[in-house]
Design a protein around this motif. Sequence first.
Motif, PDB file in Angstrom:
ATOM      1  N   ILE A 192       0.945  -1.061  -0.167  1.00 38.14           N
ATOM      2  CA  ILE A 192      -0.153  -0.010  -0.103  1.00 38.14           C
ATOM      3  C   ILE A 192       1.000   1.236  -0.053  1.00 38.14           C
ATOM      4  N   PRO A 193       0.574   2.184  -1.130  1.00 35.55           N
ATOM      5  CA  PRO A 193       1.725   3.236  -1.139  1.00 35.55           C
ATOM      6  C   PRO A 193       1.836   4.213   0.362  1.00 35.55           C
ATOM      7  N   ASP A 194       2.808   4.831   0.519  1.00 34.34           N
ATOM      8  CA  ASP A 194       2.682   5.591   1.808  1.00 34.34           C
ATOM      9  C   ASP A 194       1.798   6.939   1.579  1.00 34.34           C
ATOM     10  N   ILE A 195       1.648   7.262   0.527  1.00 29.77           N
ATOM     11  CA  ILE A 195       0.684   8.439   0.136  1.00 29.77           C
ATOM     12  C   ILE A 195      -0.686   8.430   0.629  1.00 29.77           C
ATOM     13  N   MET A 196      -1.023   7.003   0.618  1.00 28.36           N
ATOM     14  CA  MET A 196      -2.345   6.884   1.048  1.00 28.36           C
ATOM     15  C   MET A 196      -2.431   5.792   2.103  1.00 28.36           C
ATOM     16  N   ALA A 197      -1.529   5.312   2.551  1.00 25.24           N
ATOM     17  CA  ALA A 197      -1.708   4.112   3.523  1.00 25.24           C
ATOM     18  C   ALA A 197      -2.675   4.469   4.684  1.00 25.24           C
ATOM     19  N   THR A 198      -2.397   5.364   5.369  1.00 28.28           N
ATOM     20  CA  THR A 198      -3.380   5.982   6.635  1.00 28.28           C
ATOM     21  C   THR A 198      -4.691   5.842   5.985  1.00 28.28           C
ATOM     22  N   ASP A 199      -4.941   6.679   4.909  1.00 23.05           N
ATOM     23  CA  ASP A 199      -6.142   6.846   4.476  1.00 23.05           C
ATOM     24  C   ASP A 199      -6.866   5.601   3.967  1.00 23.05           C
ATOM     25  N   TYR A 200      -6.180   4.604   3.475  1.00 23.68           N
ATOM     26  CA  TYR A 200      -6.748   3.093   3.022  1.00 23.68           C
ATOM     27  C   TYR A 200      -7.391   2.583   4.518  1.00 23.68           C
ATOM     28  N   VAL A 201      -6.439   2.384   5.406  1.00 18.36           N
ATOM     29  CA  VAL A 201      -7.036   1.728   6.623  1.00 18.36           C
ATOM     30  C   VAL A 201      -8.181   2.399   7.227  1.00 18.36           C
ATOM     31  N   GLU A 202      -7.990   3.663   7.266  1.00 19.02           N
ATOM     32  CA  GLU A 202      -9.304   4.342   7.814  1.00 19.02           C
ATOM     33  C   GLU A 202     -10.593   4.334   6.977  1.00 19.02           C
ATOM     34  N   ARG A 203     -10.307   4.264   5.698  1.00 19.90           N
ATOM     35  CA  ARG A 203     -11.411   4.034   4.977  1.00 19.90           C
ATOM     36  C   ARG A 203     -12.167   2.782   5.184  1.00 19.90           C
ATOM     37  N   ILE A 204     -11.420   1.313   5.438  1.00 17.10           N
ATOM     38  CA  ILE A 204     -11.946   0.421   5.597  1.00 17.10           C
ATOM     39  C   ILE A 204     -12.629   0.319   7.002  1.00 17.10           C
ATOM     40  N   LYS A 206     -14.149   2.793   8.522  1.00 21.22           N
ATOM     41  CA  LYS A 206     -15.274   3.657   8.278  1.00 21.22           C
ATOM     42  C   LYS A 206     -16.468   2.773   7.560  1.00 21.22           C
ATOM     43  N   LEU A 207     -15.956   2.173   6.584  1.00 11.07           N
ATOM     44  CA  LEU A 207     -16.824   1.355   5.721  1.00 11.07           C
ATOM     45  C   LEU A 207     -17.420   0.182   6.497  1.00 11.07           C
ATOM     46  N   ALA A 208     -16.532  -0.274   7.449  1.00 10.54           N
ATOM     47  CA  ALA A 208     -16.921  -1.659   8.203  1.00 10.54           C
ATOM     48  C   ALA A 208     -17.936  -1.208   9.406  1.00 10.54           C
ATOM     49  N   LYS A 209     -17.765   0.154   9.837  1.00 16.43           N
ATOM     50  CA  LYS A 209     -18.458   0.828  10.775  1.00 16.43           C
ATOM     51  C   LYS A 209     -20.008   1.085  10.432  1.00 16.43           C
ATOM     52  N   ALA A 210     -19.953   1.788   8.909  1.00 17.82           N
ATOM     53  CA  ALA A 210     -21.294   1.845   8.359  1.00 17.82           C
ATOM     54  C   ALA A 210     -22.138   0.600   8.190  1.00 17.82           C
TER      55      ALA A 210
END
Length: 472
Positions: A192-204, A206-210
Amino acid sequence: MCCGSKRGSEIECAAECQYYPLGTAAIDSFRKIDNQVVEKMTLLVARHLGDVAFREAVEAHARLAKAKDDEPGASLNNAVANVALLKMFHEPATAGKVVYDVLRAQGFPGLSNDERVLLKTLEGSLPTVIEVQRTVDDRFLEVVDMFEPDGHTEKLLDPALAGHGLPRFARLLVWLTRYPHFCRGNGGCLMIPDIMATDYVERIRKLAKAARLNDPRQYLLAHAAECQGWVDAMYRERMGGILRRSDIHQCVLVYDVKGDHREVLRILDSKPDFEPSATGTATKTGVRTYNWLRRGESRKLEDQMPEAFRSDDERGSVGTVGTIRLSSNELTVEAFSRQKMDFAKATVKDYFGSMLQLRRELVRDVGKEMAAELPKHDATPSPRRASGIDPETERQIMEQFFRQKYERFPDESVPMLGGLTPRQASKRPELRGKLVELMKLHMRGLDQEYRGRGIKISLDALLDELGLAELK
C-alpha cells in the motif's frame, strides 16, 4: 518419533519438535507442505465448482481488483489465490456449502494428516492490512495487524518479503493465517503506497462501521476484490490530485532584443544572479546560455518558495529560477513553475527595461499531463535499488544531509499537522496520532531508500524529543 498421522491433530506437539511442521524447528518442512496445501486447495475448489464456474469466478474477481493499466491477465494470479480461499472457506460453492465443509464430510480424501492440519488452520485466514515493524532474519518479519484490537506484534514467516528488506512501517494487504507459533501471508500480497496508507486503513474502518461490522477484516472479506482494486485507485486519486494542484509548469518567455544585444550581455555578466552554464560560451549560432540562480537580487524569491524547495546557505546550495539563452536578437527564459515565471518577468523588466520586449509567453501544465498519464502503482514488493555512487561517499553525504535536516525538523511547520510544528504537536494529545503517522512516514522513507545501502540515519534523539520513544 510420531509417524505423522496424528501430530497437530490428536497429539499436541512441542514447538521445538523437529518433526512438527507447525513448530519453529521444521520451517522447511512447513513451507513444503504449505505449498502443497495451497496447490491442492486450488485444485479442489476448481473441481467442486467446475472449470468453467471457477474460471468465471476468477475473471470476475480480477476485473474488480484490476488496476487501471494492468495488462490482460495481470491480476489473475492474485485472483486465483483469493478465489480459492473465498470458495474454500467463506462462499458457498456446492449445495449451499463451502468446499471445506464438503471435504470435511468426506473425510478430506487425498490429504495427509499434516495437510489436513494446515487446511484447518487456513480456515481462519482473513484479509487484513499488516504493518512491518522490523525484519527479524532471512525468513521472519515482525508485523502488526492494523485491525487487531490490541495491536500486538506477530512473527510473519515469509522469506520472499524478508529478502526484499521492506522498510519499517510499510503496510501490505494480505490474507493472514495464524499458526501456533507464527503467522503466514496467503492469497495476494499488495504494497500500500505511503501516500495513502493511513487513508486506506481508515476507509476500511469507516466502511466496516457503516456496515455495522465490529471487525474491519469482515468488510475486507466481503469486498475482497474491490478493496484490492482500491489500492491502485486511491493511489491514482491522491497522486493525481497532488500533481494537478502542484505548480509544475514549463514556462517559456521569449523577448525581442531592442538595440545592441551586447548591452544585454553586459548586464547578464555583471549580475551575480546569472552564471554562465558549462555550455554558456557563444556557440556557432552565437547563443549564450546562463543559469539563473536565486542569489543577488533574485535571492528575494527564496523566501517565497515552498519550504521543501528552499535552498540552504549553510550547506552551500543555491536554488534556481530558470535558464536564459541570449542571441543577437532574442532572449528566452525557461522556468518550471508559474511562480518562477512571474518572478522572472518582473525581474527582467527591472534589469533590462526597454532593451527587451516580450513577444511570446508559453505555459505548459506538466503536472496535469503527468496526472493524466500516471502509471499504475507497482504494488509488488521489490528489493532496494543501488544508487551507483561510491558507498562511502554516499554515506557521508547523506548522513550529514539528514542530520542537518532533522535538527531543524521539530520547529518547521508541517501541513499534515495543520500548520503546527512537530514540537508544538507533541504537546497536543489530540494530535498525537497524526504525529505518529508523520514520523512513521519519515522512517519508512529512510528505511526504504538508504538503510539497505549501509546508510544509517538514526531518528532516536528526535523521537525522544517528541515523546515518541515507542517508535525507536
